[in-house]
Design an enzyme around this catalytic site. Sequence first.
Site, short mmCIF file in Angstrom:
data_model
loop_
_atom_site.label_atom_id
_atom_site.label_comp_id
_atom_site.label_asym_id
_atom_site.label_seq_id
_atom_site.Cartn_x
_atom_site.Cartn_y
_atom_site.Cartn_z
N ASP A 101 60.34 -13.18 19.83
CA ASP A 101 60.95 -13.96 20.92
C ASP A 101 61.38 -15.30 20.31
O ASP A 101 60.56 -16.21 20.17
CB ASP A 101 59.95 -14.15 22.05
N TYR A 132 54.69 -17.36 25.94
CA TYR A 132 55.44 -17.19 27.19
C TYR A 132 56.78 -16.56 26.85
O TYR A 132 57.47 -16.99 25.93
CB TYR A 132 55.66 -18.54 27.86
N LYS A 164 68.63 -20.58 25.20
CA LYS A 164 68.67 -22.02 24.93
C LYS A 164 69.83 -22.47 24.05
O LYS A 164 70.96 -22.55 24.47
CB LYS A 164 67.31 -22.47 24.37
P1 KE4 Z 1 64.27 -18.77 30.47
O1 KE4 Z 1 64.19 -17.58 31.38
O2 KE4 Z 1 63.53 -19.99 31.04
O3 KE4 Z 1 65.68 -19.09 29.99
O4 KE4 Z 1 63.51 -18.40 29.09
C1 KE4 Z 1 62.17 -17.95 29.16
C2 KE4 Z 1 61.52 -18.18 27.81
C3 KE4 Z 1 61.33 -17.10 26.97
N1 KE4 Z 1 60.77 -17.25 25.75
C4 KE4 Z 1 60.39 -18.47 25.31
C5 KE4 Z 1 59.78 -18.60 23.95
C6 KE4 Z 1 60.57 -19.62 26.13
O5 KE4 Z 1 60.17 -20.83 25.67
C7 KE4 Z 1 61.14 -19.47 27.40
C8 KE4 Z 1 61.32 -20.65 28.34
N2 KE4 Z 1 60.76 -21.88 27.90
C9 KE4 Z 1 60.37 -22.81 28.93
C10 KE4 Z 1 59.78 -24.03 28.24
N3 KE4 Z 1 58.42 -23.85 27.94
C11 KE4 Z 1 61.49 -23.16 29.84
C12 KE4 Z 1 61.23 -24.35 30.75
C13 KE4 Z 1 61.04 -23.92 32.17
O6 KE4 Z 1 60.39 -22.88 32.42
O7 KE4 Z 1 61.54 -24.66 33.02
#
Ligand code: KE4
Length: 432
Positions: free
Chosen positions: A240, A145, A268
């Site tokens: 990523d 993701y 993060k």
């Molecule tokens: P954000 O747009 O949520 O800040 O980041 C997206 C993203 C991109 N790449 C990786 C490897 C990620 O894990 C994420 C976001 N992670 C999720 C947890 N699985 C965020 C939690 C959520 O979507 O509320």
Amino acid sequence: MIPRAKSEALFAEALKYIPGGVNSPVRAFRAVGGTPFFVNKASGCRVWDLDGNEYIDYVGTWGPAILGHAYPKIVSAVKAAADHGTSFGIPNPFEVMMAKLISSAVPSVQKVRMCNSGTEACMSAIRLARGFTKRDKIIKFDGCYHGHADSLLVKAGSGALTFGQPDSAGVPAAFTQHTIVLPFNDEEAVKAAFTENKNQVAGIILEPVPGNAGLYLPKPGYLEFLRKITKADGALLIFDEVMTGFRLAFGGAQERFGITPDLSCFGKIIGGGLPVGAFGGRAEIMDCLAPLGPVYQAGTLSGNPLAMAAGIAALEELGGNPKSQNAYPRLDQLGAQLETGMKDAAKSAGVPVTFNRCGSMFCGYFTSEPVHNVSDAMKSDRERFKKFFHGMLDVGIYFAPSQFEAGFLSTAHSEADIERTVGAAATVMKAL
Ligand code: KE4
């Protein structure tokens, strides 16, 4: 079930004004059932809900809380910065400090651009890869993701080599036609994709340690293989590291596994819990970005002083200055204790569990089979996971509310917290 009347009432209210009652789907507990609790306060490795229930937190706001919640140096940095203003839209010194910190921690990042989420970072890195290589196609892996940009909300096409199909309503097929989705840890699939799309792939984007289908690791040699095949074809390798960056080592997964990607995405941890994203890499690629080059990317709150102050405090504490604690051996040690304890708990309960871990990131799958990719993960027993999740929550231990999420330790967790967790797990698993 422990009483959570205040959370229940507020969730009913939230449902009237917020789709699904949440601002991000995973928080709604739809994968585990029940009503999500609302947090009142978080400190260290604990969170407290509105009804005063205390939980040991193994989600850590999905990764940022690597030093624990409300870490004093982060809180005071944000307070001090706020006294000078909360946003400028004008260059501020914190942006330069952050860029230098990231670049010194991650040698592959000669230049870096701040943005406001991991989604933005990955979306922008892909646009930059396409602009730099003048190629359109992107390879991603099933189960990885990279945020919710249209071209990445895609599932494998009918055949492994056909282009991706949209994986969300509202994404036109045309937006995913340049995205090829392959199985992770499968070198033959990547070789075939490059044969099929020679000199047409702008880049491969991957989570070097996928943490969005639970957690599984790259097979030995797999990352080196991706580095080699992309270099040979002139495609970029994009790591990523939104989740793994400053998590698996101060230099991220690329330090831990000794791979040099062309571009890296972050989020993060680098925001210390405030909204943040970043992407960086070789100067010759990054200099294609506006205002220098033709690839447009922008953001009102990019480099926001509060997010920068929080992130700088976090990175300095994690290893950015010689006086700081070296958090990573401690995180690995706590991770090893949790892994051993959870495996022992499963054995004593007679429940098949595959427990994957990399440093302080982990995932326990209710299956007796190894988990090396998302299709392996899908074979795990989700009904058992649901019962386990609630059984642990009811004794004050909060794991991610989905089988397909990673768990996170922090330097605020103690051996005693982990002892209590694995003891409870043995009891809860016996009742599954
Ligand atoms: P954000 O747009 O949520 O800040 O980041 C997206 C993203 C991109 N790449 C990786 C490897 C990620 O894990 C994420 C976001 N992670 C999720 C947890 N699985 C965020 C939690 C959520 O979507 O509320």
